[in-house]
Design a protein around this motif. Structure first.
Motif, short mmCIF file in Angstrom:
data_model
loop_
_atom_site.label_atom_id
_atom_site.label_comp_id
_atom_site.label_asym_id
_atom_site.label_seq_id
_atom_site.Cartn_x
_atom_site.Cartn_y
_atom_site.Cartn_z
N UNK A 58 0.83 -1.21 0.00
CA UNK A 58 0.00 0.00 0.00
C UNK A 58 0.87 1.26 0.00
N UNK A 59 1.53 1.54 1.09
CA UNK A 59 2.25 2.80 1.24
C UNK A 59 3.46 2.84 0.31
N UNK A 60 4.25 1.78 0.28
CA UNK A 60 5.41 1.75 -0.62
C UNK A 60 4.96 1.76 -2.08
N UNK A 61 3.87 1.08 -2.38
CA UNK A 61 3.34 1.08 -3.75
C UNK A 61 2.90 2.49 -4.17
N UNK A 62 2.30 3.23 -3.25
CA UNK A 62 1.90 4.62 -3.54
C UNK A 62 3.15 5.49 -3.72
N UNK A 63 4.15 5.29 -2.87
CA UNK A 63 5.40 6.05 -3.00
C UNK A 63 6.06 5.79 -4.35
N UNK A 126 6.39 2.24 12.44
CA UNK A 126 7.19 2.64 11.28
C UNK A 126 8.38 3.46 11.75
N UNK A 127 9.41 3.50 10.93
CA UNK A 127 10.60 4.26 11.30
C UNK A 127 10.82 5.42 10.32
N UNK A 128 11.35 6.50 10.83
CA UNK A 128 11.81 7.63 10.04
C UNK A 128 10.96 8.03 8.86
N UNK A 129 11.55 7.82 7.67
CA UNK A 129 10.90 8.25 6.43
C UNK A 129 9.58 7.55 6.18
N UNK A 130 9.46 6.31 6.61
CA UNK A 130 8.20 5.58 6.42
C UNK A 130 7.06 6.29 7.13
#
Length: 182
Positions: A58-63, A126-130
């Motif tokens: 979801x999130x990585x796919x949108x990024x 989640x960490x940092x940039x995520x």
């Protein structure tokens, strides 16, 4: 050898995936804009159907979709600022208008927003940039009217579309101006 040259080209693409292209014809620009919208819409349609969202699907796919959209959009719009060909500048301006309008739709998709909210509700650490990307993604959706009533969303979309159109017209007028001072 030919194999080495091809490998070098592939490596160069990976190092510079968002390199601007100056060799696109007016037709190439139009086709790239159409293909970009089609690919983006297909990707977001897939994301909107996810029932068990994870960061990766979801999130990585949108990024990834956002990075691809923005770098390829530059190849469509940048020639309107720099091309010596009026035909290419006009095609680039037309593509920018279409892409800006699509981008308003893209950033206000309620179906994708719901999947992002579903992922957020899982409370994964989640960490940092995520974490920052997730926060900014939700903020972007909300700034584009999600969370407002349907009437307010429609009005916001109309205003944003009008502003985008005026911005493109203004920029085109600046680009085409040949006024000189003596």
């Amino acid at each position: 050898s030919t194999g080495t040259k091809q490998k070098a080209l592939v490596m160069q693409e990976k190092v510079y995936p968002n390199r601007l292209r100056f060799d696109l014809s007016a037709e190439d620009i139009k086709n790239l804009a159409d293909e970009l919208i089609k690919t983006s819409r297909e990707t977001l349609d897939k994301i909107s159907k996810i029932q068990n969202p994870t960061f990766e699907n979801t999130i990585q796919a949108i990024a990834d979709e956002t990075a691809n959209f923005q770098s390829l959009e530059a190849n469509c719009s940048f020639p309107s600022y720099v091309s010596t060909s009026k035909e290419i500048r006009e095609a680039s301006t037309a593509a920018k208008t279409i892409l800006d309008t699509y981008n308003i739709e893209r950033e206000s998709r309620e179906d994708v927003y719901k999947v992002v909210q579903l992922y957020k509700s899982k409370g994964e650490k989640l960490v940092g940039e995520q974490n920052r990307f997730l926060e900014k993604l939700i903020e972007m959706f909300e700034r584009n009217g999600l969370g407002l009533s349907k009437d307010q969303q429609q009005k916001l979309k109309e205003v944003k579309t009008k502003i985008a159109s005026l911005c493109v017209s203004f920029q085109q007028n600046l680009n085409e101006d040949v006024t000189t001072l003596l």
